[in-house]
Scaffold this active site. Structure first.
Site, PDB file in Angstrom:
ATOM      1  N   ARG A 104     -20.363  15.453  -6.621  1.00  0.00           N
ATOM      2  CA  ARG A 104     -19.706  14.183  -6.923  1.00  0.00           C
ATOM      3  C   ARG A 104     -20.054  13.746  -8.343  1.00  0.00           C
ATOM      4  O   ARG A 104     -21.168  13.994  -8.831  1.00  0.00           O
ATOM      5  CB  ARG A 104     -20.203  13.142  -5.919  1.00  0.00           C
ATOM      6  CG  ARG A 104     -19.671  11.724  -6.077  1.00  0.00           C
ATOM      7  CD  ARG A 104     -18.244  11.611  -5.654  1.00  0.00           C
ATOM      8  NE  ARG A 104     -17.879  10.223  -5.321  1.00  0.00           N
ATOM      9  CZ  ARG A 104     -16.671   9.738  -5.462  1.00  0.00           C
ATOM     10  NH1 ARG A 104     -15.694  10.500  -5.934  1.00  0.00           N
ATOM     11  NH2 ARG A 104     -16.398   8.492  -5.100  1.00  0.00           N
ATOM     12  N   THR A 382      -6.815  12.810  -4.894  1.00  0.00           N
ATOM     13  CA  THR A 382      -7.750  13.807  -4.416  1.00  0.00           C
ATOM     14  C   THR A 382      -6.964  14.976  -3.864  1.00  0.00           C
ATOM     15  O   THR A 382      -5.788  14.853  -3.574  1.00  0.00           O
ATOM     16  CB  THR A 382      -8.626  13.157  -3.319  1.00  0.00           C
ATOM     17  OG1 THR A 382      -9.273  12.019  -3.882  1.00  0.00           O
ATOM     18  CG2 THR A 382      -9.656  14.094  -2.743  1.00  0.00           C
ATOM     19  N   THR A 400     -11.732  15.739  -6.450  1.00  0.00           N
ATOM     20  CA  THR A 400     -10.974  14.574  -6.908  1.00  0.00           C
ATOM     21  C   THR A 400     -11.189  14.268  -8.382  1.00  0.00           C
ATOM     22  O   THR A 400     -12.224  14.619  -8.953  1.00  0.00           O
ATOM     23  CB  THR A 400     -11.376  13.333  -6.082  1.00  0.00           C
ATOM     24  OG1 THR A 400     -10.529  12.234  -6.423  1.00  0.00           O
ATOM     25  CG2 THR A 400     -12.820  12.946  -6.325  1.00  0.00           C
ATOM     26  N   ASP A 424     -14.746   3.753  -8.005  1.00  0.00           N
ATOM     27  CA  ASP A 424     -15.218   3.894  -6.625  1.00  0.00           C
ATOM     28  C   ASP A 424     -16.541   3.162  -6.387  1.00  0.00           C
ATOM     29  O   ASP A 424     -16.994   3.069  -5.248  1.00  0.00           O
ATOM     30  CB  ASP A 424     -15.363   5.373  -6.248  1.00  0.00           C
ATOM     31  CG  ASP A 424     -14.082   5.923  -5.635  1.00  0.00           C
ATOM     32  OD1 ASP A 424     -13.101   5.175  -5.542  1.00  0.00           O
ATOM     33  OD2 ASP A 424     -14.062   7.109  -5.240  1.00  0.00           O
ATOM     34  N   SER A 453     -17.868   7.675  -1.482  1.00  0.00           N
ATOM     35  CA  SER A 453     -16.573   8.335  -1.337  1.00  0.00           C
ATOM     36  C   SER A 453     -16.131   8.316   0.117  1.00  0.00           C
ATOM     37  O   SER A 453     -16.946   8.170   1.029  1.00  0.00           O
ATOM     38  CB  SER A 453     -16.679   9.783  -1.821  1.00  0.00           C
ATOM     39  OG  SER A 453     -15.521  10.516  -1.482  1.00  0.00           O
ATOM     40  N   SER A 454     -14.828   8.488   0.335  1.00  0.00           N
ATOM     41  CA  SER A 454     -14.289   8.663   1.681  1.00  0.00           C
ATOM     42  C   SER A 454     -13.955  10.127   1.974  1.00  0.00           C
ATOM     43  O   SER A 454     -13.452  10.433   3.056  1.00  0.00           O
ATOM     44  CB  SER A 454     -13.013   7.823   1.846  1.00  0.00           C
ATOM     45  OG  SER A 454     -13.298   6.453   1.784  1.00  0.00           O
ATOM     46  N   GLY A 474      -6.461  11.020  -0.102  1.00  0.00           N
ATOM     47  CA  GLY A 474      -5.905   9.773   0.385  1.00  0.00           C
ATOM     48  C   GLY A 474      -6.812   8.572   0.304  1.00  0.00           C
ATOM     49  O   GLY A 474      -6.566   7.571   0.979  1.00  0.00           O
ATOM     50  N   GLY A 475      -7.897   8.631  -0.493  1.00  0.00           N
ATOM     51  CA  GLY A 475      -8.755   7.461  -0.620  1.00  0.00           C
ATOM     52  C   GLY A 475      -9.284   7.008   0.726  1.00  0.00           C
ATOM     53  O   GLY A 475      -9.795   7.812   1.518  1.00  0.00           O
TER      54      GLY A 475
END
Length: 576
Positions: A104, A382, A400, A424, A453-454, A474-475
């Site tokens: 990340r 993403t 992403t 984010d 993050s999701s 898709g967030g």
């Protein structure tokens, strides 16, 4: 249950199914279910899927293929594939080992808590646009780390197809050409970007060859020098120069200090299946397992799918889980996450009991806050791709640059896009980010911290062997997309194409409304849900789609691999 029945559920929209045979590959598009015997790659780009499958056909394993696919996506899927972003990788090895790799993006060393506030007020454009939105990228470091530790091929071998695609070019399909055209005004803000994504300011057209010489040169530097080819030397100098000229924060020290983190996966079970997914700094794995634990208390029949009571149960579970996500999750290096409690069966049972106590009535989100999972501790844009090889290794990767085309800034002379991942973080408690997620202290900005993050790269094991490999962009909708695909397969006996194609719904606690895709809720179901106290936000008004899943299902008994790319996109499953 027959998980491999190719007949679609009668309530699903009809999907055009067709096979293409090309260069020994079996190629599936538009959520077509295909079958192979040896290996499979499913990604948002047919070209990238073919690259990964070719690597396996030449003897490489799933990790080799995943790395090759990742570099290829940086060339063929600039919408979200990237060198200038970050991601997560969940791996199941054929020897039974499960592991997670966190690459990340990180906040720069000069970042600080209130950096996006002006006179105490949050200014969204500072965290979402331009150089001030860019976090330290991790993609190149993450891919090379995975290859060095778990791959079998040299970097020069797996990165060469991406170099060739960038140098020789590839034919623009209508979706990509149209996407370039749609974002042309934003690219025009940056000379380095409009130079790449247009022809002297004029849009590319479908069928034209798209070459990226600067990107090819950057990939050549990575091929020659490995991680140092990106984080030091010429490419790093170009990145820093671009950031500095536009008022951003990243320095050479930021690049050199970036480190990949390998950590244990987060594990759970659902009706006898083992779920392995991504731990923090992603919220995805914990939230997914919490959701599955709550829903495991119900017994769903095939007739329940799409009913008002089924939607009610899903939505209430989502509301409680997203409240926990908002208040209790963050980067574990900076914030204590009550991980064991959140994924415990006992904690989920307490939420189930709250849902049932309301007797099929919606609980207003204003009456839901985070729980106290410590009491129950047990001893944005993403892209995702899934890979399975002939040796039994499985890889689930979500990567992403945050928004579509990230910050919209191409590094001049290096040819790759930079992320806008700083959005984010929680810039100010109580403020929403671009995906409508509330921010709290656990996700506040700190130097070298990774934003929450999701992303939910996930592998489902059956008898400790890979059964489903799944993930989605898709967030905030990623978690619920992955959830519904898994439920569709396990509870409703759908094959992977059916499970991915099925219309989806979403709720994220705040705002207090159900998002839904076209065809997902019939008139009478909506009326029943309104009587229960629900409000609605049709996805088409705010989001085009709810997720874009790329999945693989493995029939271990008969030795077949099934793959499907979401019809909502233009990707492909490629097997051999």
């Amino acid at each position: 249950m027959n998980h491999f029945n190719i007949t679609h559920h009668s309530s699903f929209k009809k999907i055009l199914l067709f096979f293409l045979i090309s260069n020994c590959f079996i190629i599936a598009q538009s959520s077509q279910l295909i079958r192979s015997k040896h290996g499979m790659v499913v990604s948002a780009s047919e070209l990238a899927s073919k690259v990964g499958t070719k690597i396996m056909e030449e003897g490489g394993n799933a990790i080799d293929a995943a790395v090759a696919t990742g570099f290829a996506l940086a060339v063929t899927y600039p919408f979200a594939g990237n060198l200038g972003g970050g991601g997560y990788m969940v791996i199941h090895l054929s020897n039974g080992k499960n592991t997670a790799i966190d690459y990340r993006e990180k906040a720069p060393l000069s970042a600080y808590k209130d950096m996006y506030l002006v006179n105490g007020e949050y200014v969204p454009s500072l965290s979402r646009e331009g150089a001030t939105s860019v976090a330290v990228p991790g993609s190149v470091a993450g891919l090379i780390y995975a290859l060095n530790k778990y791959g079998t091929m040299p970097l020069a071998k797996v990165i060469q197809p991406a170099i060739d695609l960038a140098k020789d070019g590839w034919i623009l399909d209508y979706r990509t050409a149209d996407s370039f055209k749609s974002f042309l005004d934003e690219f025009k803000k940056y000379p380095s970007s409009v130079k790449i994504f247009s022809k002297n300011g004029k849009p590319y057209e479908t069928g034209e060859i798209f070459k990226q010489e600067d990107l090819a040169n950057t990939l050549e530097m990575i091929k020659k020098y490995g991680i140092d080819g990106f984080y030091k030397g010429k490419v790093a100098n170009l990145l820093i120069k671009q950031i500095k000229s536009l008022g951003g924060y990243i320095t050479q020290e930021d690049l050199e200090k970036y480190k990949v983190i390998e950590k244990p996966v987060v594990e759970g079970t659902y009706r006898g299946y083992k779920i392995i997914s991504m731990p923090p700094s992603s919220s995805g794995g914990i939230a997914l397992i919490e959701l599955l634990n709550i829903l495991e208390n119900y017994n769903f029949s095939k007739d329940d799918w799409g009913s008002s009571i089924y939607i009610h149960r899903l939505v209430e579970a989502m509301k409680y889980t997203y409240a926990d996500r908002t208040y209790l999750l963050g980067d574990e290096d900076f914030y204590k996450v009550p991980k064991k409690g959140l994924i415990s069966k006992e904690y989920a049972k307490s939420i189930f009991e709250k849902i049932e106590a309301r007797k099929n009535q919606a609980v207003p989100s204003s009456q839901i806050s985070h729980g106290n999972p410590e009491k129950f501790i047990e001893s944005n844009e993403t892209t995702h791709y899934s890979v399975y090889d002939q040796f039994g290794n499985a890889v689930s990767v979500t990567t992403t640059i945050n928004s579509a085309y990230g910050s919209k800034i191409v590094v001049d002379g290096a040819g790759f896009l930079l992320n806008n991942e700083m959005d984010d973080f929680s810039a100010k408690p109580g403020e929403y980010n671009q995906f409508g997620l509330l921010g709290t202290e656990g996700n506040s900005i700190q130097p070298e911290k990774r934003p929450l993050s999701s992303m939910t790269p996930t592998i489902v094991l059956k008898n400790d062997k890979p059964f489903i490999i799944i993930g989605s962009p898709g967030g905030s909708r990623i978690i619920t997309t992955v959830l519904q695909v898994i439920l569709n397969c396990i509870d409703f006996g759908m094959n992977i194409a059916e499970a991915i194609s099925a219309p989806r719904i979403h709720h994220q606690w705040m705002p207090d409304e159900i998002y839904y895709e076209r065809l997902s809720l019939s008139k009478d179901v909506k009326e029943n849900l309104k009587k229960m106290g629900y409000k609605f936000q049709e996805a088409e008004q705010k989001f085009t789609i709810l997720g874009l899943a790329e999945g693989i299902m493995i029939d271990q008994e008969n030795g077949f691999i099934y793959g499907a790319s979401d019809a909502r996109g233009s990707g492909a499953a490629v097997g051999f």
